[in-house]
Design a protein around this motif. Sequence first.
Motif, mmCIF file in Angstrom:
data_model
loop_
_atom_site.group_PDB
_atom_site.id
_atom_site.type_symbol
_atom_site.label_atom_id
_atom_site.label_comp_id
_atom_site.label_asym_id
_atom_site.label_seq_id
_atom_site.Cartn_x
_atom_site.Cartn_y
_atom_site.Cartn_z
ATOM 1 N N THR A 4 -32.433 6.838 24.848
ATOM 2 C CA THR A 4 -33.215 7.159 23.656
ATOM 3 C C THR A 4 -34.430 7.995 24.025
ATOM 4 N N LYS A 5 -35.049 8.573 23.016
ATOM 5 C CA LYS A 5 -36.273 9.347 23.236
ATOM 6 C C LYS A 5 -37.358 8.463 23.833
ATOM 7 N N GLU A 6 -37.407 7.227 23.370
ATOM 8 C CA GLU A 6 -38.423 6.309 23.885
ATOM 9 C C GLU A 6 -38.234 6.058 25.381
ATOM 10 N N ASP A 7 -36.953 5.948 25.825
ATOM 11 C CA ASP A 7 -36.667 5.752 27.250
ATOM 12 C C ASP A 7 -37.155 6.951 28.063
ATOM 13 N N ILE A 8 -36.916 8.140 27.531
ATOM 14 C CA ILE A 8 -37.335 9.363 28.224
ATOM 15 C C ILE A 8 -38.858 9.432 28.282
ATOM 16 N N LEU A 9 -39.521 9.166 27.152
ATOM 17 C CA LEU A 9 -40.984 9.206 27.125
ATOM 18 C C LEU A 9 -41.583 8.170 28.073
ATOM 19 N N GLU A 10 -40.980 7.000 28.146
ATOM 20 C CA GLU A 10 -41.462 5.962 29.057
ATOM 21 C C GLU A 10 -41.319 6.418 30.509
ATOM 22 N N ALA A 11 -40.181 7.029 30.828
ATOM 23 C CA ALA A 11 -39.943 7.501 32.193
ATOM 24 C C ALA A 11 -40.924 8.619 32.556
ATOM 25 N N VAL A 12 -41.147 9.560 31.634
ATOM 26 C CA VAL A 12 -42.067 10.667 31.884
ATOM 27 C C VAL A 12 -43.495 10.134 32.014
ATOM 28 N N GLY A 13 -43.835 9.135 31.226
ATOM 29 C CA GLY A 13 -45.173 8.560 31.281
ATOM 30 C C GLY A 13 -45.483 7.902 32.615
ATOM 31 N N ASN A 14 -44.468 7.497 33.344
ATOM 32 C CA ASN A 14 -44.665 6.843 34.642
ATOM 33 C C ASN A 14 -44.672 7.813 35.817
ATOM 34 N N LEU A 15 -44.476 9.110 35.560
ATOM 35 C CA LEU A 15 -44.448 10.103 36.633
ATOM 36 C C LEU A 15 -45.853 10.464 37.081
ATOM 37 N N THR A 16 -45.968 10.874 38.347
ATOM 38 C CA THR A 16 -47.231 11.416 38.839
ATOM 39 C C THR A 16 -47.343 12.854 38.356
ATOM 40 N N VAL A 17 -48.500 13.444 38.521
ATOM 41 C CA VAL A 17 -48.710 14.818 38.088
ATOM 42 C C VAL A 17 -47.788 15.766 38.841
ATOM 43 N N LEU A 18 -47.620 15.555 40.124
ATOM 44 C CA LEU A 18 -46.748 16.425 40.915
ATOM 45 C C LEU A 18 -45.290 16.292 40.475
ATOM 46 N N GLU A 19 -44.860 15.051 40.214
ATOM 47 C CA GLU A 19 -43.491 14.832 39.754
ATOM 48 C C GLU A 19 -43.272 15.466 38.381
ATOM 49 N N LEU A 20 -44.279 15.378 37.519
ATOM 50 C CA LEU A 20 -44.182 15.980 36.190
ATOM 51 C C LEU A 20 -44.117 17.496 36.294
ATOM 52 N N ASN A 21 -44.885 18.068 37.201
ATOM 53 C CA ASN A 21 -44.858 19.509 37.419
ATOM 54 C C ASN A 21 -43.464 19.952 37.875
ATOM 55 N N ASP A 22 -42.856 19.194 38.794
ATOM 56 C CA ASP A 22 -41.500 19.506 39.256
ATOM 57 C C ASP A 22 -40.500 19.400 38.112
ATOM 58 N N LEU A 23 -40.682 18.407 37.246
ATOM 59 C CA LEU A 23 -39.792 18.226 36.099
ATOM 60 C C LEU A 23 -39.882 19.413 35.142
ATOM 61 N N VAL A 24 -41.088 19.864 34.872
ATOM 62 C CA VAL A 24 -41.280 21.017 33.987
ATOM 63 C C VAL A 24 -40.613 22.254 34.581
ATOM 64 N N LYS A 25 -40.781 22.458 35.886
ATOM 65 C CA LYS A 25 -40.140 23.603 36.545
ATOM 66 C C LYS A 25 -38.620 23.509 36.453
ATOM 67 N N ALA A 26 -38.080 22.304 36.595
ATOM 68 C CA ALA A 26 -36.631 22.115 36.492
ATOM 69 C C ALA A 26 -36.148 22.451 35.080
ATOM 70 N N PHE A 27 -36.901 22.041 34.051
ATOM 71 C CA PHE A 27 -36.547 22.381 32.671
ATOM 72 C C PHE A 27 -36.576 23.900 32.471
ATOM 73 N N GLU A 28 -37.606 24.540 33.008
ATOM 74 C CA GLU A 28 -37.733 25.988 32.866
ATOM 75 C C GLU A 28 -36.547 26.706 33.509
ATOM 76 N N GLU A 29 -36.148 26.266 34.702
ATOM 77 C CA GLU A 29 -35.027 26.892 35.396
ATOM 78 C C GLU A 29 -33.700 26.628 34.684
ATOM 79 N N LYS A 30 -33.466 25.375 34.304
ATOM 80 C CA LYS A 30 -32.183 25.004 33.704
ATOM 81 C C LYS A 30 -31.961 25.685 32.364
ATOM 82 N N PHE A 31 -33.005 25.740 31.521
ATOM 83 C CA PHE A 31 -32.835 26.249 30.172
ATOM 84 C C PHE A 31 -33.374 27.657 29.973
ATOM 85 N N GLY A 32 -33.945 28.258 31.018
ATOM 86 C CA GLY A 32 -34.427 29.634 30.936
ATOM 87 C C GLY A 32 -35.604 29.798 29.982
ATOM 88 N N VAL A 33 -36.486 28.818 29.938
ATOM 89 C CA VAL A 33 -37.649 28.883 29.060
ATOM 90 C C VAL A 33 -38.915 28.752 29.885
#
Length: 125
Positions: A4-33
């Motif tokens: 669910t969206k809540e599960d995703i938000l909970e998981a993202v909320g527990n990430l460190t800043v560096l992990e979140l930065n890596d996640l954003v980069k992965a989204f940018e690469e995967k979806f071309g945005v």
Amino acid sequence: MAITKEDILEAVGNLTVLELNDLVKAFEEKFGVSAAAMAVAGPAAGAAGAAAAEEQTEFTVVLAAVGDKKVEVIKVVRAVTGLGLKEAKDVVDGAPKPVKEGVSKADAEALKKQLEDAGAKVEIK
């Protein structure tokens, strides 16, 4: 079991800043945005959005020169930054040097006036 969206938000909320930065980069690469493009292309898209993106909202107050009243300038730097005596003296001795970064235009103007009243030369960038 679906995620669910809540599960995703909970998981993202527990990430460190560096992990979140890596996640954003992965989204940018995967979806071309780009996350930066998404922030600009919000509800104020178009000419109004472009004008708002160009307007500077955060300023840096730079101590360009100390002037004759070094002690007064050190006092103002201590008062506005919360630095100790040695740290404030180092800022003043190291001029040109930023005193405060990321402040609003009104705060930057007020700080500039205080420092100029103490005898310093100040730039706002």
